[in-house]
Design a protein around this motif. Structure first.
Motif, PDB file in Angstrom:
ATOM      1  N   ARG A  54       0.667  -1.153  -0.095  1.00  0.00           N
ATOM      2  CA  ARG A  54       0.071   0.140  -0.024  1.00  0.00           C
ATOM      3  C   ARG A  54       0.760   1.244   0.025  1.00  0.00           C
ATOM      4  N   GLY A  55       2.122   1.261   0.793  1.00  0.00           N
ATOM      5  CA  GLY A  55       2.951   2.390   0.702  1.00  0.00           C
ATOM      6  C   GLY A  55       3.543   2.522  -0.481  1.00  0.00           C
ATOM      7  N   LEU A  56       3.861   1.409  -1.071  1.00  0.00           N
ATOM      8  CA  LEU A  56       4.719   1.615  -2.339  1.00  0.00           C
ATOM      9  C   LEU A  56       3.671   2.044  -3.365  1.00  0.00           C
ATOM     10  N   LYS A  58       1.172   4.113  -2.948  1.00  0.00           N
ATOM     11  CA  LYS A  58       0.822   5.522  -2.638  1.00  0.00           C
ATOM     12  C   LYS A  58       2.166   6.306  -3.128  1.00  0.00           C
ATOM     13  N   GLY A  59       3.253   5.623  -3.056  1.00  0.00           N
ATOM     14  CA  GLY A  59       4.699   6.513  -3.375  1.00  0.00           C
ATOM     15  C   GLY A  59       4.649   6.592  -4.808  1.00  0.00           C
ATOM     16  N   ILE A  60       4.243   5.536  -5.464  1.00  0.00           N
ATOM     17  CA  ILE A  60       4.077   5.414  -6.945  1.00  0.00           C
ATOM     18  C   ILE A  60       3.155   6.469  -7.454  1.00  0.00           C
ATOM     19  N   LYS A  61       2.037   6.820  -6.944  1.00  0.00           N
ATOM     20  CA  LYS A  61       1.033   7.536  -7.325  1.00  0.00           C
ATOM     21  C   LYS A  61       1.350   8.786  -6.977  1.00  0.00           C
ATOM     22  N   GLU A  62       2.328   9.182  -6.089  1.00  0.00           N
ATOM     23  CA  GLU A  62       2.539  10.645  -5.807  1.00  0.00           C
ATOM     24  C   GLU A  62       3.846  10.830  -6.803  1.00  0.00           C
ATOM     25  N   PHE A  63       4.586  10.008  -7.200  1.00  0.00           N
ATOM     26  CA  PHE A  63       5.513  10.149  -8.291  1.00  0.00           C
ATOM     27  C   PHE A  63       5.132  10.617  -9.483  1.00  0.00           C
ATOM     28  N   ASN A  64       4.193   9.523  -9.787  1.00  0.00           N
ATOM     29  CA  ASN A  64       3.409  10.036 -11.180  1.00  0.00           C
ATOM     30  C   ASN A  64       2.557  11.194 -11.151  1.00  0.00           C
ATOM     31  N   SER A  65       2.078  11.865 -10.140  1.00  0.00           N
ATOM     32  CA  SER A  65       1.516  12.976  -9.932  1.00  0.00           C
ATOM     33  C   SER A  65       2.487  14.076 -10.054  1.00  0.00           C
TER      34      SER A  65
END
Length: 96
Positions: A54-56, A58-65
């Motif tokens: 889940r943390g990974l 979220k991190g990928i989602k933030e990076f893509n954003s």
């Protein structure tokens, strides 16, 4: 995918990196992948793995954003520079 003048360099680089990552995973055999997952299970336990995933995610989602916002800022800056250049050429032509 189309490579060339119409595709920004940033997108070409991201596609290349993703291709390398995919090729690295394709080079692993089934035994190696099972072994990696088994080691992860031993290190973190069954209850921690969903939290880590889940943390990974979220991190990928933030990076893509962040990447998308930077790309849009760069595109907006390029459009603004083109508008200024066009306006300047119109002003020069009007003064003639």
């Amino acid at each position: 995918m189309v490579y060339g003048k119409d595709v920004p360099l940033i997108l070409n680089f991201n596609v290349t990196v993703m291709n390398l990552i995919v090729l690295a995973f394709l080079n692993l055999g089934g035994y190696e992948i099972v072994l990696i997952f088994f080691v992860i299970l031993l290190l973190f336990g069954g209850k921690k793995i969903p939290e880590l995933a889940r943390g990974l995610g979220k991190g990928i989602k933030e990076f893509n954003s962040a990447r998308a916002s930077i790309e849009s800022e760069i595109k907006d800056g390029m459009k603004e520079a083109d508008r200024k250049r066009i306006d300047e050429t119109k002003e020069v032509e009007e003064t003639k």
